[in-house]
Design an enzyme around this catalytic site. Structure first.
Site, mmCIF file in Angstrom:
data_model
loop_
_atom_site.group_PDB
_atom_site.id
_atom_site.type_symbol
_atom_site.label_atom_id
_atom_site.label_comp_id
_atom_site.label_asym_id
_atom_site.label_seq_id
_atom_site.Cartn_x
_atom_site.Cartn_y
_atom_site.Cartn_z
ATOM 1 C CE LYS A 174 78.721 11.937 -21.843
ATOM 2 N NZ LYS A 174 79.710 11.817 -23.034
ATOM 3 C CE LYS B 255 80.764 16.914 -13.452
ATOM 4 N NZ LYS B 255 82.288 16.480 -13.584
ATOM 5 C CE LYS C 159 83.015 6.264 -15.008
ATOM 6 N NZ LYS C 159 83.533 6.540 -16.300
#
Length: 263
Positions: free
Chosen positions: A219, A216, A132
């Site tokens: 959002k 993948k 992240k």
């Protein structure tokens, strides 16, 4: 929520949370929401579904650039939208306890207790912090330590089963390790050891990005063209599918490794 949900001691308690960060998409429904609907209709299960708005702060606050965007990204705003969408999908407050994480102070209180007994080496094995950070999120202490908050969410309610995706298995293992450690320290079985829920049917665990077939659907994607949102209009869905990336090979055959966009 319903009082009967808490009183059914013979039922197996199931816990799951959904972050109110961004719009829900088809991957969220097939990989998570559909499981929650199946579980709430099982009379042998006592289900707790939480809108994990405190977890979403690691996404929203790290990307704030101006005061107006802060208002738009506040969990209170996105929580209402996420809750509305989940109810529209079929989650039923009469069949499961449905609540907002930040309204229960015990989540953060237990997180602090667990943080005090969590070795850094246990957190370091969870690779999502590095991923992240590479994706542009601020590498904050909150982002690093949020798996401990996730463990607190689960252990607070002595959940027996936890539906998790492929990218959350390490988080569940951390929760299991912390439960065992807490039981050892206290000398009693104060925490149930949670287990991964395995549905009795096939689930679509990974819905891939429409523009990047090896990634993948998420959002947090930088392009709305990559995602099929649950509230997209039929026209928007049709346009996104038509413009989805494929390849230059003429024939069609299923090959996720060599032809991920077509597969």
């Amino acid at each position: 929520s319903t009082q009967s949900t808490w009183d059914c001691k013979k039922q197996m308690r199931v816990f799951s949370g959904i972050q109110p960060s961004g719009r829900l998409h088809i991957g969220n429904y097939l990989g998570c929401i559909r499981q929650l609907i199946h579980l709430q209709n099982d009379s042998t299960k006592s289900c707790l579904w939480v809108i994990a708005d405190m977890h979403s702060l690691t996404n929203s606050l790290s990307s704030i650039r101006d005061p107006q965007s802060l208002i738009r990204e506040l969990p209170s705003v996105s929580t209402f939208k996420t809750a509305s969408m989940l109810l529209a999908c079929g989650l039923d407050p009469k069949k499961a306890t449905f609540f907002q994480q930040s309204q229960v102070a015990y989540h953060t209180e237990l997180m602090w207790l667990l943080s005090c007994i969590t070795p850094l080496s246990w957190i370091s094995t969870i690779t999502q912090f590095k991923q992240k950070s590479r994706d542009g999120l601020l590498p904050s202490l909150g982002l690093y330590a949020y798996p401990v908050l996730m463990a607190a969410d689960i252990l607070l309610y002595n959940a027996k089963l936890v539906p998790v995706g492929e990218d959350q298995t390490l988080h569940l293992e951390l929760a299991r390790s912390l439960a065992e450690r807490m039981n050892t320290i206290t000398g009693q079985n104060c925490c149930h050891i949670p287990e991964m829920y395995k549905p009795p049917y096939h689930i679509c665990s990974r819905v891939m990005d429409l523009q990047k077939g090896k990634v993948k659907m998420s959002k947090s994607s930088s392009s709305a063209k990559s995602i099929l949102y649950l509230d997209d209009t039929p026209e928007a869905i049709k346009e996104k599918i038509i413009k989805a990336k494929t390849d230059s090979i003429k024939d069609l055959h299923f090959d996720p490794k060599e032809r991920p966009e077509v597969a």
